[in-house]
Design an enzyme around this catalytic site. Structure first.
Site, PDB file in Angstrom:
ATOM      1  N   GLY A 165     -57.725 -69.341 -22.421  1.00 46.16           N
ATOM      2  CA  GLY A 165     -58.944 -68.882 -21.761  1.00 46.16           C
ATOM      3  C   GLY A 165     -59.724 -67.857 -22.547  1.00 46.16           C
ATOM      4  O   GLY A 165     -60.882 -67.578 -22.234  1.00 46.16           O
ATOM      5  N   GLY A 166     -59.111 -67.255 -23.558  1.00 46.27           N
ATOM      6  CA  GLY A 166     -59.822 -66.328 -24.413  1.00 46.27           C
ATOM      7  C   GLY A 166     -60.186 -65.015 -23.743  1.00 46.27           C
ATOM      8  O   GLY A 166     -59.660 -64.643 -22.694  1.00 46.27           O
ATOM      9  N   GLU A 196     -71.940 -41.112 -26.586  1.00 48.50           N
ATOM     10  CA  GLU A 196     -72.643 -42.108 -27.394  1.00 48.50           C
ATOM     11  C   GLU A 196     -73.179 -41.450 -28.672  1.00 48.50           C
ATOM     12  O   GLU A 196     -73.841 -40.404 -28.602  1.00 48.50           O
ATOM     13  CB  GLU A 196     -73.786 -42.724 -26.596  1.00 48.50           C
ATOM     14  CG  GLU A 196     -74.800 -43.530 -27.390  1.00 48.50           C
ATOM     15  CD  GLU A 196     -74.183 -44.670 -28.172  1.00 48.50           C
ATOM     16  OE1 GLU A 196     -74.582 -44.879 -29.328  1.00 48.50           O
ATOM     17  OE2 GLU A 196     -73.296 -45.369 -27.628  1.00 48.50           O
ATOM     18  N   GLU A 206     -53.045 -72.360 -29.623  1.00 50.00           N
ATOM     19  CA  GLU A 206     -53.312 -71.055 -29.011  1.00 50.00           C
ATOM     20  C   GLU A 206     -52.110 -70.149 -29.247  1.00 50.00           C
ATOM     21  O   GLU A 206     -50.991 -70.485 -28.878  1.00 50.00           O
ATOM     22  CB  GLU A 206     -53.589 -71.197 -27.517  1.00 50.00           C
ATOM     23  CG  GLU A 206     -53.759 -69.874 -26.780  1.00 50.00           C
ATOM     24  CD  GLU A 206     -54.812 -68.971 -27.396  1.00 50.00           C
ATOM     25  OE1 GLU A 206     -54.472 -67.829 -27.767  1.00 50.00           O
ATOM     26  OE2 GLU A 206     -55.979 -69.411 -27.536  1.00 50.00           O
ATOM     27  N   GLY A 232     -71.736 -46.095 -25.533  1.00 53.78           N
ATOM     28  CA  GLY A 232     -72.657 -46.221 -24.404  1.00 53.78           C
ATOM     29  C   GLY A 232     -73.391 -47.541 -24.368  1.00 53.78           C
ATOM     30  O   GLY A 232     -74.613 -47.586 -24.199  1.00 53.78           O
ATOM     31  N   SER A 233     -72.637 -48.634 -24.513  1.00 54.23           N
ATOM     32  CA  SER A 233     -73.259 -49.950 -24.405  1.00 54.23           C
ATOM     33  C   SER A 233     -72.586 -50.729 -23.279  1.00 54.23           C
ATOM     34  O   SER A 233     -72.029 -50.140 -22.355  1.00 54.23           O
ATOM     35  CB  SER A 233     -73.179 -50.697 -25.732  1.00 54.23           C
ATOM     36  OG  SER A 233     -74.054 -51.812 -25.753  1.00 54.23           O
ATOM     37  N   GLY A 235     -68.672 -50.178 -22.304  1.00 57.83           N
ATOM     38  CA  GLY A 235     -68.455 -48.803 -21.924  1.00 57.83           C
ATOM     39  C   GLY A 235     -69.113 -48.425 -20.608  1.00 57.83           C
ATOM     40  O   GLY A 235     -68.504 -47.757 -19.757  1.00 57.83           O
ATOM     41  N   LEU A 236     -70.358 -48.851 -20.422  1.00 57.34           N
ATOM     42  CA  LEU A 236     -71.088 -48.455 -19.217  1.00 57.34           C
ATOM     43  C   LEU A 236     -70.553 -49.152 -17.969  1.00 57.34           C
ATOM     44  O   LEU A 236     -70.534 -48.559 -16.879  1.00 57.34           O
ATOM     45  CB  LEU A 236     -72.578 -48.731 -19.391  1.00 57.34           C
ATOM     46  CG  LEU A 236     -73.268 -47.941 -20.502  1.00 57.34           C
ATOM     47  CD1 LEU A 236     -74.774 -48.177 -20.467  1.00 57.34           C
ATOM     48  CD2 LEU A 236     -72.962 -46.454 -20.421  1.00 57.34           C
ATOM     49  N   HIS A 256     -89.816 -65.720   0.024  1.00 54.39           N
ATOM     50  CA  HIS A 256     -89.793 -64.334   0.484  1.00 54.39           C
ATOM     51  C   HIS A 256     -88.686 -64.176   1.522  1.00 54.39           C
ATOM     52  O   HIS A 256     -88.489 -65.067   2.347  1.00 54.39           O
ATOM     53  CB  HIS A 256     -91.145 -63.972   1.113  1.00 54.39           C
ATOM     54  CG  HIS A 256     -91.159 -62.625   1.782  1.00 54.39           C
ATOM     55  ND1 HIS A 256     -91.310 -61.459   1.075  1.00 54.39           N
ATOM     56  CD2 HIS A 256     -91.013 -62.280   3.096  1.00 54.39           C
ATOM     57  CE1 HIS A 256     -91.273 -60.443   1.915  1.00 54.39           C
ATOM     58  NE2 HIS A 256     -91.097 -60.914   3.157  1.00 54.39           N
TER      59      HIS A 256
END
Length: 454
Positions: free
Chosen positions: A37-38, A198, A32, A176-177, A180-181, A439
């Site tokens: 942990g990436g 976007e 590493e 806008g994906s 970003g959102l 429910h």
């Protein structure tokens, strides 16, 4: 130094594979060069969802009077404490991964930058390491697009924005994906003015327009400005921060932001591995080419996670580990193509998605059954006062198999798993149609959704 296996990268797939290989008696070196942990642990899921939780708390506090809960003083954001909370989650997770690896029997942990010398040898500094099997788990990073003026301004990526201990006055989000959102909504809830820019005609371009427009409505309702069809985006310095030029069909041609976040995609960390010395093939975007079992074109070299272009999520990276472990150690023949594409957009309310979109299903030419239900007709959403969004399911009318589904609404990221599980089991939708769910939940509406298909 010779090992049975070398793993390059300690992201989501690498440490787990090291655990399986060492348990099978193999000697493993895991290398590493930066943070254990990436992406997920350090700059992705862990910190961002921690920040999303803080933003949700602020949002709910402001809505207290709707529930009869009166908060006399205005809600105030202590961004330093918000950041400290996220930092602790990062550090605890990162240290957990590193401690696990360093305490693992037959596992040698090496800090440094690995580069291939040949198909079975990598160099880390002055050390040469050799193994019959080498597994690449090197992840990816944010794309910095070659937009006019980008090198003349200060900008943030998903990594840099996590270092902020303040709330921007006006955050301009380019893209806008998903990334970003999520940042757009959380910083709006922290108190920033936010504009999303976007290039495409609608947000989250992989989604159906109907879902995309519902997401747009959710963000607009919170006061987020959205500019789509921004064909040409430019940047230049401004006394108040950055001037972002947008060539849009409507709206002002320039946006003045105090801060700019670039969220326009990811690229694999494969350009400095010396892959050419090993003969490992990559595609035009730098992703390592793999077959259905995650093997590269070079015998004994495999690629897992974001760097192979076969998935861009923590859960797909972990599944890559599961596929390799099962095939190499358990005599299985699992394939990447067997897994169902499932993912979530963690705005509030979240989007849970599995399988095909409606557009993709229609393109097959199959006769379809389609079910739709607005969240305003979901009791749990009404009770919580969170009725934005919708539920949708698409079924092959002849085989009765569910082709895909989306739940955009409160609990959608969890409720989608009821459909994901039935699809994984290969069962007909009728097996879920007559289930008796609990429910009041969001999931209880799934059988109703299936019963109302047309």
């Amino acid at each position: 130094m010779r090992f049975d296996a070398i793993i390059v990268g300690a992201g989501q797939a690498g440490p787990s594979l090291a655990g399986r290989l060492t348990s099978a008696g193999m000697s493993v070196a895991i290398i590493e060069r930066h943070l254990f942990g990436g992406t997920c642990v350090n700059t992705g899921c862990k910190p961002t969802k921690t920040l999303v939780a803080s933003a949700y708390a602020a949002h709910l506090a402001r809505r207290g009077s709707e529930y009869g809960v009166m908060i006399d003083a205005p809600v105030r954001i202590d961004m330093a404490r918000v950041k400290a909370r996220a930092d602790k989650v990062i550090h605890d997770s990162r240290n957990g991964v590193e401690s696990w690896l360093r305490g693992m029997d037959k596992c040698t942990v090496i800090n440094g930058h690995a580069r291939f010398e040949s198909a079975d040898t990598v160099r880390v500094g002055d050390e040469l390491l050799t193994a019959r099997r080498i597994f690449l788990n090197v992840g990816g990073r944010a794309v910095v697009p070659d937009m006019p003026g980008i090198n003349d301004v200060t900008y943030l990526t998903n990594t840099g924005i996590l270092q902020l201990d303040r709330v921007p006055k006006h955050l301009v989000v380019i893209g806008g994906s998903y990334i970003g959102l999520e940042f757009a909504q959380m910083y709006r809830r922290f108190g920033a003015e936010v504009t999303v820019v976007e290039k495409g005609s609608h947000l989250v371009s992989r989604e159906d327009v109907e879902i995309s427009e519902a997401i747009r409505d959710i963000l607009l309702a919170e006061g987020i400005h959205i500019r789509t069809n921004a064909e040409c985006i430019t940047f230049k310095s401004h006394p108040d921060g950055v001037a972002v030029g947008v060539d849009c069909s409507e709206g002002a041609p320039e946006i003045i932001g105090s801060d700019v976040l670039l969220a326009v995609g990811r690229r694999p960390n494969t350009d400095d591995l010396g892959l050419d010395k090993a003969g490992v093939a990559v595609d035009a975007r730098g992703y390592i080419k793999v077959d259905d079992g995650l093997a590269t074109n070079v015998p004994g070299i495999f690629a897992m996670g974001d760097c192979n272009g076969r998935g861009a999520f923590t859960h797909t990276a972990y599944n890559d580990f599961e596929i390799l472990a099962a095939n190499l150690l358990d005599g299985a023949s699992r394939r990447v193509s067997d897994r169902l594409p499932g993912y979530a957009l963690f705005i509030d309310p979240p989007l849970g998605r599995v399988g095909m979109t409606l557009t993709q299903a229609k393109a097959t030419g199959k006769k379809l059954l389609i079910g739709n239900r607005p969240m305003t007709h979901v009791g749990r959403a009404v009770e919580k006062g969170e009725t934005a969004g919708m539920m949708q399911v698409v079924v092959d009318a002849e085989t009765k198999k569910i082709l895909g589904a989306a739940i955009l609404g409160t609990g959608g990221d969890e409720a989608i798993h009821g459909i994901l599980d039935i699809m994984n089991a290969g069962a007909d939708y009728t097996q879920l149609q007559w289930a008796v769910p609990i429910h009041p939940t969001v999931s209880e509406l799934i059988p109703t959704l299936l019963n109302e298909m047309k």
